[in-house]
Write an enzyme that holds these catalytic residues in place. Structure first.
Site, PDB file in Angstrom:
ATOM      1  N   LYS A 124       0.853  -1.190   0.000  1.00 40.44           N
ATOM      2  CA  LYS A 124       0.000   0.000   0.000  1.00 40.44           C
ATOM      3  C   LYS A 124       0.879   1.228   0.000  1.00 40.44           C
ATOM      4  O   LYS A 124       1.986   1.198   0.546  1.00 40.44           O
ATOM      5  CB  LYS A 124      -0.889   0.026   1.246  1.00 40.44           C
ATOM      6  CG  LYS A 124      -2.115   0.887   1.095  1.00 40.44           C
ATOM      7  CD  LYS A 124      -3.189   0.144   0.337  1.00 40.44           C
ATOM      8  CE  LYS A 124      -4.475   0.891   0.261  1.00 40.44           C
ATOM      9  NZ  LYS A 124      -5.580  -0.021   0.006  1.00 40.44           N
TER      10      LYS A 124
HETATM   11  N1  GLU Z   1      -7.082   0.381  -3.259  1.00 34.47           N
HETATM   12  C1  GLU Z   1      -7.912  -0.753  -3.512  1.00 34.47           C
HETATM   13  C2  GLU Z   1      -7.974  -1.656  -2.289  1.00 34.47           C
HETATM   14  O1  GLU Z   1      -7.823  -1.227  -1.184  1.00 34.47           O
HETATM   15  C3  GLU Z   1      -7.518  -1.469  -4.794  1.00 34.47           C
HETATM   16  C4  GLU Z   1      -6.172  -2.094  -4.791  1.00 34.47           C
HETATM   17  C5  GLU Z   1      -5.743  -2.625  -6.150  1.00 34.47           C
HETATM   18  O2  GLU Z   1      -6.528  -2.626  -7.064  1.00 34.47           O
HETATM   19  O3  GLU Z   1      -4.583  -3.030  -6.249  1.00 34.47           O
HETATM   20  O4  GLU Z   1      -8.278  -2.815  -2.388  1.00 34.47           O
END
Ligand code: GLU
Length: 476
Positions: A107
């Protein structure tokens, strides 16, 4: 945001993890290895804006590399901090394992309030951040693939993809370095709506199991269910809009930054969204009651509560007053570990974040595969499918005419049967299948194991065991 004296977001995720680990028999030390965040990179960089250099702080955290690339969004918000990014990265690991997308968890975040900047300024900031991450392989099609999250969208992903391509001019897979891109930059149809669509598919799957529905003290289908949505951003808006239009659910409250709208007859999320775009908030929306105290509206009596904004909004200060039978966590971490316990005791069923909002990363996976295969889904087979269907239809019509049977296929059947699957249809089908399969994998644990009393623990158990299997296969 946490208002009580509760553990931090990362500690909350760890508490939930340890609760589940107690129900597994992992070899000593492996649980600890899975739980810890492998690395977090902090970067501070300067961008010249409005005649002076402004310094920004960003993070990219890699929680687990049991599978690579690692995957997870990039969040833009003033409150972004290392603890939050690490909690979100850990959730990505479990999320990806649960829905079987072949990624580890990661993240990113940038401390910024995007509303304070012009578009060209945001582009300069994003490109610089992307440069800092890409040069350390924290953006890379084979190692680390970001996506949108709160405060970011297709627009930022297009800048990131372009920045990476400029730095890696001979990388034929450059487009797979980030997902959630616009269609014209290598995106995939259905990605923008994917997380909201996933919430809808998750609820549909839950309601296919009357014994599960009964545990939430509910019955029947989604039709007519009273729904409260907190946060009308990309996820909350799409979930609410689909549930209303396609499942006949009644959106009785929408909670936003500046307050909440209540209407027993039901609100139209599309109209509310248009109103927010024009007026900057929900206040004044015609035909609904407005209350300034948004958080209090979380306590509205309802069948289904959908927190779709920030973490920690349901905490020990309000959990006892939540008046929902079923909560589906469209946001990441909206319920603290303490609140989770209170709600469990009160027999509120919670469909947990690591499953409920996995639609985004699932469609990101499809986008990544599309980028690596360099071809749009459906391009090879669509017309062939249509030709096959049309053969059958013509043959039936010929038979009917020759034998004077008087058969007539309904125009609606013909239209639908003759249509080959395009990219959007295939994406939805893949997402639906993913959400159904994943639900069954952990709902089964909830139903059959006497020592597992909630869906979150069940989902964590399945995810942890899958990650542990990967480690074992590597010989760790
Ligand atoms: N930000 C989104 C999540 O928390 C999508 C993550 C992604 O598509 O890699 O799942």
């Amino acid at each position: 945001m946490l208002t009580t004296n509760e553990p931090s977001f990362r500690e909350n995720v760890e508490l939930m993890f340890r609760r589940a680990v107690a129900h597994t028999d992992l070899p000593p030390g492996l649980a600890e290895k899975i739980q810890v965040c492998n690395a977090t990179y902090t970067v501070r960089f300067g961008v010249r804006l409005r005649g002076k250099i402004e310094t920004f702080t960003g993070y990219r955290s890699v929680h687990s590399e049991h599978m690579e690339p690692v995957k997870g969004g990039i969040r833009y918000a003033p409150e972004v901090n290392q603890n939050e990014v690490e909690a979100l990265a850990a959730l990505m690991t479990y999320k990806c394992a649960l829905v079987e997308t072949p990624f580890g968890g990661s993240k990113g975040g940038l401390c910024i309030d995007p509303r304070n900047y012009e578009v060209h300024e945001l582009e300069a900031i994003t490109r610089r951040f992307a440069y800092e991450l890409a040069k350390r392989d924290l953006i890379n099609p084979a190692q680390n693939v970001p996506a949108p999250d709160m405060g970011t969208s297709e627009r930022e992903m297009a800048w990131i993809a372009d920045q990476y391509a400029r730095m890696n001019t001979t990388d034929i897979n450059a487009r797979a370095c980030v997902t959630g891109k616009p269609l014209n930059s290598g995106g995939i149809k259905g990605r923008v709506e994917a997380t909201g669509r996933g919430v809808q598919f998750a609820l549909r799957e839950f309601f296919r199991h009357p014994e599960d529905v009964a545990r939430a003290h509910l019955s029947g289908s989604l039709a007519g269910k009273r729904v409260v949505v907190q946060g009308l951003g990309n996820v909350g808006y799409h979930a609410a809009s689909f549930l209303r239009a396609e499942d006949d659910a009644r959106i009785i409250a929408i909670i936003e930054r500046d307050g909440a709208l209540l209407s027993a007859d039901g609100l139209d999320p599309d109209a509310v969204r248009d109103w927010i775009a024009e007026h900057g908030g929900v206040k004044g929306f015609p035909g609904a009651e407005y209350v300034a105290d948004g958080p209090a509206a979380l306590e509205t009596d309802c069948d289904i509560l959908i927190p779709a904004a920030l973490e920690g909004v349901i905490n020990m200060s309000n959990a006892a007053r939540i008046n929902a039978r079923l909560i589906i966590e469209a946001a990441n971490g909206p319920i603290t570990a303490g609140a989770d316990e209170i709600l469990r005791e009160r027999q509120v069923v919670i469909i947990p974040d690591l499953y409920a909002n996995a639609g985004g990363v699932t469609v990101s996976y499809f986008e990544w595969v599309k980028n690596l295969s360099h071809i749009r889904f459906g391009r090879m087979q669509r017309r062939n499918e249509e030709a096959h269907a049309s053969l059958l239809v013509r043959e039936l019509e010929r038979l009917s005419a020759d034998r004077e049977l008087g058969w007539e296929l309904s125009p609606d059947f013909k239209r639908r049967y003759l249509q080959g699957a395009d990219e959007l249809t295939l994406v939805r089908s893949g997402l639906d299948d993913t959400m159904r399969t994943a639900y069954q994998s952990f709902a089964e644990v909830w139903r059959t194991r006497k020592d597992v009393h909630d869906l979150r623990t069940a989902a964590f158990i399945v995810a942890i065991e899958r990650v542990a299997d990967s480690y074992r296969a590597k010989g760790l």
